[in-house]
Design an enzyme around this catalytic site. Structure first.
Site, mmCIF file in Angstrom:
data_model
loop_
_atom_site.group_PDB
_atom_site.id
_atom_site.type_symbol
_atom_site.label_atom_id
_atom_site.label_comp_id
_atom_site.label_asym_id
_atom_site.label_seq_id
_atom_site.Cartn_x
_atom_site.Cartn_y
_atom_site.Cartn_z
ATOM 1 N N LYS A 1 -8.979 -0.557 -24.101
ATOM 2 C CA LYS A 1 -8.670 0.430 -25.222
ATOM 3 C C LYS A 1 -9.713 1.384 -24.952
ATOM 4 O O LYS A 1 -9.475 2.770 -25.744
ATOM 5 C CB LYS A 1 -8.912 -0.111 -26.510
ATOM 6 C CG LYS A 1 -7.947 -1.281 -26.783
ATOM 7 C CD LYS A 1 -8.517 -1.960 -28.243
ATOM 8 C CE LYS A 1 -7.887 -3.149 -28.264
ATOM 9 N NZ LYS A 1 -8.632 -4.118 -29.297
ATOM 10 N N ASP B 1 -13.270 4.745 -19.359
ATOM 11 C CA ASP B 1 -14.197 5.206 -20.463
ATOM 12 C C ASP B 1 -15.733 5.234 -19.719
ATOM 13 O O ASP B 1 -16.430 6.254 -19.538
ATOM 14 C CB ASP B 1 -14.302 4.332 -21.535
ATOM 15 C CG ASP B 1 -14.329 2.678 -21.366
ATOM 16 O OD1 ASP B 1 -14.198 2.405 -20.163
ATOM 17 O OD2 ASP B 1 -14.268 1.959 -22.159
ATOM 18 N N ASP C 1 -18.898 0.298 -14.573
ATOM 19 C CA ASP C 1 -20.256 -0.438 -14.609
ATOM 20 C C ASP C 1 -20.428 -1.119 -13.318
ATOM 21 O O ASP C 1 -20.911 -0.563 -12.340
ATOM 22 C CB ASP C 1 -20.159 -1.270 -15.783
ATOM 23 C CG ASP C 1 -21.572 -2.119 -16.061
ATOM 24 O OD1 ASP C 1 -22.517 -1.830 -15.246
ATOM 25 O OD2 ASP C 1 -21.448 -2.933 -16.988
ATOM 26 N N LYS D 1 -22.018 4.462 -15.003
ATOM 27 C CA LYS D 1 -23.366 3.739 -15.066
ATOM 28 C C LYS D 1 -23.697 3.151 -13.965
ATOM 29 O O LYS D 1 -22.814 2.175 -13.532
ATOM 30 C CB LYS D 1 -23.199 2.707 -16.380
ATOM 31 C CG LYS D 1 -24.291 2.134 -16.943
ATOM 32 C CD LYS D 1 -24.118 1.256 -18.023
ATOM 33 C CE LYS D 1 -23.300 0.235 -17.884
ATOM 34 N NZ LYS D 1 -23.355 -0.372 -19.387
ATOM 35 N N PHE E 1 -26.461 -0.441 -22.728
ATOM 36 C CA PHE E 1 -24.909 -0.892 -23.101
ATOM 37 C C PHE E 1 -24.373 0.333 -24.180
ATOM 38 O O PHE E 1 -25.074 0.633 -25.142
ATOM 39 C CB PHE E 1 -25.064 -2.146 -23.935
ATOM 40 C CG PHE E 1 -23.434 -2.525 -24.086
ATOM 41 C CD1 PHE E 1 -22.786 -3.004 -23.032
ATOM 42 C CD2 PHE E 1 -22.763 -2.270 -25.207
ATOM 43 C CE1 PHE E 1 -21.373 -3.379 -23.297
ATOM 44 C CE2 PHE E 1 -21.625 -2.751 -25.410
ATOM 45 C CZ PHE E 1 -20.805 -3.337 -24.423
ATOM 46 N N ASP F 1 -16.868 0.268 -27.322
ATOM 47 C CA ASP F 1 -17.152 -0.764 -28.515
ATOM 48 C C ASP F 1 -17.925 -2.034 -28.086
ATOM 49 O O ASP F 1 -18.341 -1.953 -26.798
ATOM 50 C CB ASP F 1 -15.875 -1.517 -28.730
ATOM 51 C CG ASP F 1 -15.369 -2.670 -27.752
ATOM 52 O OD1 ASP F 1 -15.419 -2.173 -26.513
ATOM 53 O OD2 ASP F 1 -15.221 -3.610 -28.184
ATOM 54 N N ARG G 1 -15.982 2.136 -32.273
ATOM 55 C CA ARG G 1 -15.061 2.996 -31.306
ATOM 56 C C ARG G 1 -14.816 4.355 -32.059
ATOM 57 O O ARG G 1 -14.755 5.268 -31.309
ATOM 58 C CB ARG G 1 -13.510 2.237 -31.197
ATOM 59 C CG ARG G 1 -13.750 0.991 -30.300
ATOM 60 C CD ARG G 1 -12.183 0.546 -30.024
ATOM 61 N NE ARG G 1 -12.142 -0.521 -29.372
ATOM 62 C CZ ARG G 1 -12.204 -1.052 -28.017
ATOM 63 N NH1 ARG G 1 -12.595 -0.161 -27.184
ATOM 64 N NH2 ARG G 1 -12.130 -2.235 -27.587
HETATM 65 P P1 5GP Z 1 -16.818 -2.928 -14.710
HETATM 66 O O1 5GP Z 1 -15.741 -3.510 -14.191
HETATM 67 O O2 5GP Z 1 -17.032 -1.449 -14.114
HETATM 68 O O3 5GP Z 1 -18.173 -3.489 -14.738
HETATM 69 O O4 5GP Z 1 -16.731 -2.689 -16.240
HETATM 70 C C1 5GP Z 1 -15.803 -1.578 -16.778
HETATM 71 C C2 5GP Z 1 -15.460 -1.957 -18.401
HETATM 72 O O5 5GP Z 1 -16.495 -2.796 -19.092
HETATM 73 C C3 5GP Z 1 -15.414 -0.845 -19.004
HETATM 74 O O6 5GP Z 1 -14.018 -0.136 -18.911
HETATM 75 C C4 5GP Z 1 -15.789 -1.010 -20.511
HETATM 76 O O7 5GP Z 1 -14.609 -1.568 -20.960
HETATM 77 C C5 5GP Z 1 -16.843 -2.175 -20.274
HETATM 78 N N1 5GP Z 1 -18.188 -1.612 -20.229
HETATM 79 C C6 5GP Z 1 -19.080 -1.517 -19.161
HETATM 80 N N2 5GP Z 1 -20.076 -1.201 -19.597
HETATM 81 C C7 5GP Z 1 -19.949 -0.702 -20.876
HETATM 82 C C8 5GP Z 1 -20.848 -0.291 -21.929
HETATM 83 O O8 5GP Z 1 -22.094 0.149 -21.655
HETATM 84 N N3 5GP Z 1 -20.366 -0.343 -23.088
HETATM 85 C C9 5GP Z 1 -19.278 -0.540 -23.558
HETATM 86 N N4 5GP Z 1 -18.774 -0.295 -24.730
HETATM 87 N N5 5GP Z 1 -18.377 -1.141 -22.559
HETATM 88 C C10 5GP Z 1 -18.785 -1.115 -21.151
#
Ligand code: 5GP
Length: 172
Positions: free
Chosen positions: A40, A97, A100, A128, A149, A156, A162
């Site tokens: 979302k 969004d 990570d 990030k 975070f 969220d 959000r």
């Molecule tokens: P990844 O697979 O790159 O580790 O994570 C991607 C998803 O994790 C993002 O689309 C998001 O939903 C969530 N996520 C990763 N870091 C953050 C953060 O700092 N804040 C929030 N709210 N969601 C995060």
């Protein structure tokens, strides 16, 4: 206790989104672009971004979940809404969004590519870098953060925050 530390103001976000939209409009001049938003979290960003674009767009969303209610990745990605439009032979821009570890996006890029688009590029609101596990080429990003975070502007923590117009670092 939860503490929200400001990272980007409403004005700063608006400026960064407009800058990225200008670059995208330039790169896709005279072409039609298919935006695929990742639900979302990306819906607020995508909604502002698409209204700044000067090229014709079509859009769809896919929904991936990996985090549950925590702040660390579970590593397993679940697709809860699949692609609903035909992207074969089209130029696609995936709108995320925050990147990570990169695990979600690398899974979703393969998923999107399996439908045979002409091209796939990535646009992320936040890049990030602290915990990146797979190398991802982010073609357009609004802002780079090293750690923490983040919440607000679509992002969220257990479905809270959000609706905040700014972006914050959440300290638990
Ligand atoms: P990844 O697979 O790159 O580790 O994570 C991607 C998803 O994790 C993002 O689309 C998001 O939903 C969530 N996520 C990763 N870091 C953050 C953060 O700092 N804040 C929030 N709210 N969601 C995060």
């Amino acid at each position: 206790m939860r503490v929200l530390v400001p990272v980007l103001t409403k004005d700063a976000i608006e400026k960064k989104v407009a800058e990225v939209a200008l670059k995208i409009s330039d790169d896709y001049k005279d072409r039609e672009l298919i935006l695929i938003g990742i639900l979302k979290g990306a819906f607020v960003f995508m909604s502002d971004l698409m209204r700044c674009l000067a090229v014709p767009v079509k859009l769809d969303f896919i929904c991936a979940s990996s985090y549950g209610a925590g702040t660390t990745t579970s590593g397993s990605i679940k697709l809860t809404k699949e692609l609903g439009i035909d992207i074969k032979g089209k130029d696609v821009l995936i709108v995320e969004d925050i990147v990570d570890t990169g695990l979600t996006l690398s899974y979703l890029i393969d998923y999107v590519k399996s439908f045979g688009p002409a091209s796939v590029k990535i646009c992320a609101l936040l890049d990030k870098r602290e915990r990146r596990k797979v190398e991802i080429k982010i073609d357009y990003s609004c802002h780079v953060v090293e750690e923490g975070f983040l919440v607000g502007y679509g992002l969220d923590y257990a479905e809270d925050y959000r609706n905040l117009p700014e972006i914050y670092h959440l300290k638990l």
